[in-house]
Scaffold this motif. Structure first.
Motif, PDB file in Angstrom:
ATOM      1  N   THR A  37       0.600   1.984  -3.793  1.00 11.69           N
ATOM      2  CA  THR A  37       0.098   1.364  -2.567  1.00 11.69           C
ATOM      3  C   THR A  37       0.656  -0.043  -2.414  1.00 11.69           C
ATOM      4  O   THR A  37       0.975  -0.489  -1.322  1.00 11.69           O
ATOM      5  CB  THR A  37      -1.443   1.284  -2.615  1.00 11.69           C
ATOM      6  N   ARG A  38       0.758  -0.736  -3.529  1.00  8.11           N
ATOM      7  CA  ARG A  38       1.316  -2.091  -3.502  1.00  8.11           C
ATOM      8  C   ARG A  38       2.388  -2.176  -4.578  1.00  8.11           C
ATOM      9  O   ARG A  38       2.135  -1.818  -5.716  1.00  8.11           O
ATOM     10  CB  ARG A  38       0.219  -3.121  -3.804  1.00  8.11           C
TER      11      ARG A  38
ATOM     12  N   VAL B 222      12.224  -6.697  -5.687  1.00 10.26           N
ATOM     13  CA  VAL B 222      11.521  -7.931  -5.350  1.00 10.26           C
ATOM     14  C   VAL B 222      10.935  -7.836  -3.950  1.00 10.26           C
ATOM     15  O   VAL B 222       9.761  -8.165  -3.712  1.00 10.26           O
ATOM     16  CB  VAL B 222      12.483  -9.141  -5.450  1.00 10.26           C
ATOM     17  N   GLU B 223      11.732  -7.307  -3.010  1.00 14.65           N
ATOM     18  CA  GLU B 223      11.255  -7.180  -1.631  1.00 14.65           C
ATOM     19  C   GLU B 223      10.054  -6.246  -1.555  1.00 14.65           C
ATOM     20  O   GLU B 223       9.161  -6.410  -0.726  1.00 14.65           O
ATOM     21  CB  GLU B 223      12.367  -6.628  -0.732  1.00 14.65           C
ATOM     22  N   ALA B 224      10.033  -5.224  -2.429  1.00 14.80           N
ATOM     23  CA  ALA B 224       8.974  -4.216  -2.363  1.00 14.80           C
ATOM     24  C   ALA B 224       7.672  -4.703  -2.979  1.00 14.80           C
ATOM     25  O   ALA B 224       6.623  -4.101  -2.759  1.00 14.80           O
ATOM     26  CB  ALA B 224       9.423  -2.942  -3.071  1.00 14.80           C
ATOM     27  N   SER B 225       7.744  -5.763  -3.767  1.00 16.84           N
ATOM     28  CA  SER B 225       6.540  -6.239  -4.434  1.00 16.84           C
ATOM     29  C   SER B 225       5.605  -6.875  -3.413  1.00 16.84           C
ATOM     30  O   SER B 225       5.974  -7.834  -2.750  1.00 16.84           O
ATOM     31  CB  SER B 225       6.896  -7.262  -5.512  1.00 16.84           C
ATOM     32  N   GLY B 226       4.436  -6.321  -3.269  1.00 18.46           N
ATOM     33  CA  GLY B 226       3.517  -6.798  -2.245  1.00 18.46           C
ATOM     34  C   GLY B 226       2.589  -7.881  -2.758  1.00 18.46           C
ATOM     35  O   GLY B 226       2.497  -8.126  -3.949  1.00 18.46           O
ATOM     36  N   GLY B 227       1.896  -8.514  -1.841  1.00 16.29           N
ATOM     37  CA  GLY B 227       0.893  -9.492  -2.212  1.00 16.29           C
ATOM     38  C   GLY B 227      -0.462  -8.819  -2.297  1.00 16.29           C
ATOM     39  O   GLY B 227      -0.567  -7.601  -2.402  1.00 16.29           O
TER      40      GLY B 227
ATOM     41  N   GLU C 106       0.643   0.745 -12.105  1.00 13.61           N
ATOM     42  CA  GLU C 106       0.768   0.414 -10.688  1.00 13.61           C
ATOM     43  C   GLU C 106      -0.409   1.038  -9.938  1.00 13.61           C
ATOM     44  O   GLU C 106      -0.851   2.142 -10.278  1.00 13.61           O
ATOM     45  CB  GLU C 106       2.096   0.935 -10.111  1.00 13.61           C
ATOM     46  N   PHE C 107      -0.861   0.361  -8.892  1.00 10.88           N
ATOM     47  CA  PHE C 107      -2.085   0.771  -8.205  1.00 10.88           C
ATOM     48  C   PHE C 107      -1.854   1.803  -7.105  1.00 10.88           C
ATOM     49  O   PHE C 107      -0.946   1.657  -6.280  1.00 10.88           O
ATOM     50  CB  PHE C 107      -2.749  -0.448  -7.554  1.00 10.88           C
ATOM     51  N   PHE C 108      -2.731   2.773  -7.081  1.00 15.83           N
ATOM     52  CA  PHE C 108      -2.853   3.698  -5.956  1.00 15.83           C
ATOM     53  C   PHE C 108      -4.296   3.562  -5.471  1.00 15.83           C
ATOM     54  O   PHE C 108      -5.237   3.968  -6.157  1.00 15.83           O
ATOM     55  CB  PHE C 108      -2.515   5.130  -6.387  1.00 15.83           C
ATOM     56  N   ASP C 109      -4.431   2.931  -4.305  1.00 17.76           N
ATOM     57  CA  ASP C 109      -5.750   2.526  -3.820  1.00 17.76           C
ATOM     58  C   ASP C 109      -6.442   3.642  -3.046  1.00 17.76           C
ATOM     59  O   ASP C 109      -5.800   4.534  -2.491  1.00 17.76           O
ATOM     60  CB  ASP C 109      -5.611   1.326  -2.871  1.00 17.76           C
ATOM     61  N   ASN C 110      -7.759   3.512  -2.942  1.00 14.93           N
ATOM     62  CA  ASN C 110      -8.571   4.347  -2.044  1.00 14.93           C
ATOM     63  C   ASN C 110      -8.230   5.827  -2.159  1.00 14.93           C
ATOM     64  O   ASN C 110      -7.951   6.499  -1.164  1.00 14.93           O
ATOM     65  CB  ASN C 110      -8.361   3.877  -0.588  1.00 14.93           C
ATOM     66  N   GLN C 111      -8.250   6.301  -3.365  1.00 12.60           N
ATOM     67  CA  GLN C 111      -7.846   7.691  -3.601  1.00 12.60           C
ATOM     68  C   GLN C 111      -8.961   8.687  -3.309  1.00 12.60           C
ATOM     69  O   GLN C 111     -10.147   8.333  -3.276  1.00 12.60           O
ATOM     70  CB  GLN C 111      -7.386   7.845  -5.048  1.00 12.60           C
ATOM     71  N   THR C 112      -8.560   9.930  -3.107  1.00 16.46           N
ATOM     72  CA  THR C 112      -9.474  11.061  -2.993  1.00 16.46           C
ATOM     73  C   THR C 112      -8.977  12.111  -3.977  1.00 16.46           C
ATOM     74  O   THR C 112      -7.828  12.036  -4.452  1.00 16.46           O
ATOM     75  CB  THR C 112      -9.448  11.649  -1.577  1.00 16.46           C
TER      76      THR C 112
END
Ligand code: FES
Length: 277
Positions: free
Chosen positions: A180-181, A206-211, A154-160
């Motif tokens: 993140t998504r 299902v609701e939590a799954s983002g586009g 699963e993605f964790f975007d724009n990390q530091t």
């Protein structure tokens, strides 16, 4: 069976306990029935056995071979080719830091180095509490959110470095962590079962799954004639920046439509005439 490296006969893999074997066989038959040829089911079956033990064991490979009428050598060849199949006991959370070119220059290398020190482990090693296995990973096609960290895919975007350290601390503390998504994280074994093709039946998943995120959609928006840049996505914990006011937009060279010879009559395409021709 012979261990080629030692020239010694190798003991057969121990079988699963009868109840585990019966459950896995029922699941395996359901998976195999989805394919016109049974051997096509090998990849999901490897995820299935990984969901049992957290990695692909000799017992798991023997099980796959039995179910698909393959040799263990054929199963081993596939299991060792793909990095999503783990070959040794590992953590509940596989934390992968992208260190391919774009993520690396955007901070991925620094994140990986700081996580190694913070967790006290090296690449492909697991923390003593069994919670985290750290690894560096190749590009996961999320370069527009660089640098990215993946946990159980699963993605964790724009990390530091700071956000990544907080992320692994939260995972070790046992709280619910959301990418993140997408839906909140589940353990590696639970993830492996989903990857084997069984539905994720957690409430609200299902609701939590983002586009797709805004950065991925910039090209589509430009193609539709929109000119405002997408909202800037900021690292975890930082305040989001509001969209720029009309007239103040600055599209980067990546975002802005470029002039082409068709749209730029001053610079027509075609061979340049030599002087004197
Ligand atoms: S370089 Fe990291 S996702 Fe592409």
């Amino acid at each position: 069976m012979t261990d080629v490296s030692l020239g010694m006969p190798q003991l057969p893999a121990p079988d699963y306990p009868a109840d585990v074997r019966a459950r896995l066989e029922a699941d395996a038959k359901e998976i195999i029935a989805r394919y016109p040829g049974s051997r096509s089911a090998l990849l999901p079956l490897l995820h299935l056995v990984q969901s049992q033990e957290g990695h692909v064991t000799r017992t798991g490979m023997q099980f796959c071979a039995d179910m698909l009428d393959l040799t263990t050598a054929e199963v081993t060849a596939v299991a060792t080719f793909y990095t999503m199949y783990r070959r040794k006991p590992s953590g509940e959370y596989q934390v992968g830091v992208c260190t391919n070119t774009l993520c690396a220059v955007m901070g991925g290398d620094a994140i990986f180095e700081e996580l190694k020190e913070h967790l006290g482990v090296g690449n492909n090693e697991t923390t003593e509490d069994g919670r985290i296995t750290l690894e560096h990973i190749e590009c996961n096609a999320a370069c527009d959110f660089a640098p990215v960290v993946m946990v159980n895919w699963e993605f964790f975007d724009n990390q530091t470095p700071e956000s990544a350290k907080k992320l692994v601390d939260d995972l070790r503390a046992g709280g619910q962590v959301s990418p993140t998504r997408g839906a909140p994280l589940c353990t590696y074994k639970e993830t492996a079962r989903i990857l084997a093709g069984f539905p994720d039946e957690r409430p609200g998943v299902v609701e939590a799954s983002g586009g797709a995120g805004p950065a991925s959609l910039i090209g589509l928006r430009l193609a539709k004639g929109e000119t405002a840049p997408a909202r800037v996505v900021h690292p975890r914990g930082e305040a989001p920046q509001d969209r720029p006011q009309p007239g103040s937009e600055h599209l980067s060279s990546h975002d802005a439509p470029q002039k082409t010879s068709a749209s730029d009559p001053e610079n027509p395409a075609g061979p340049v005439a030599e002087e004197g021709e």
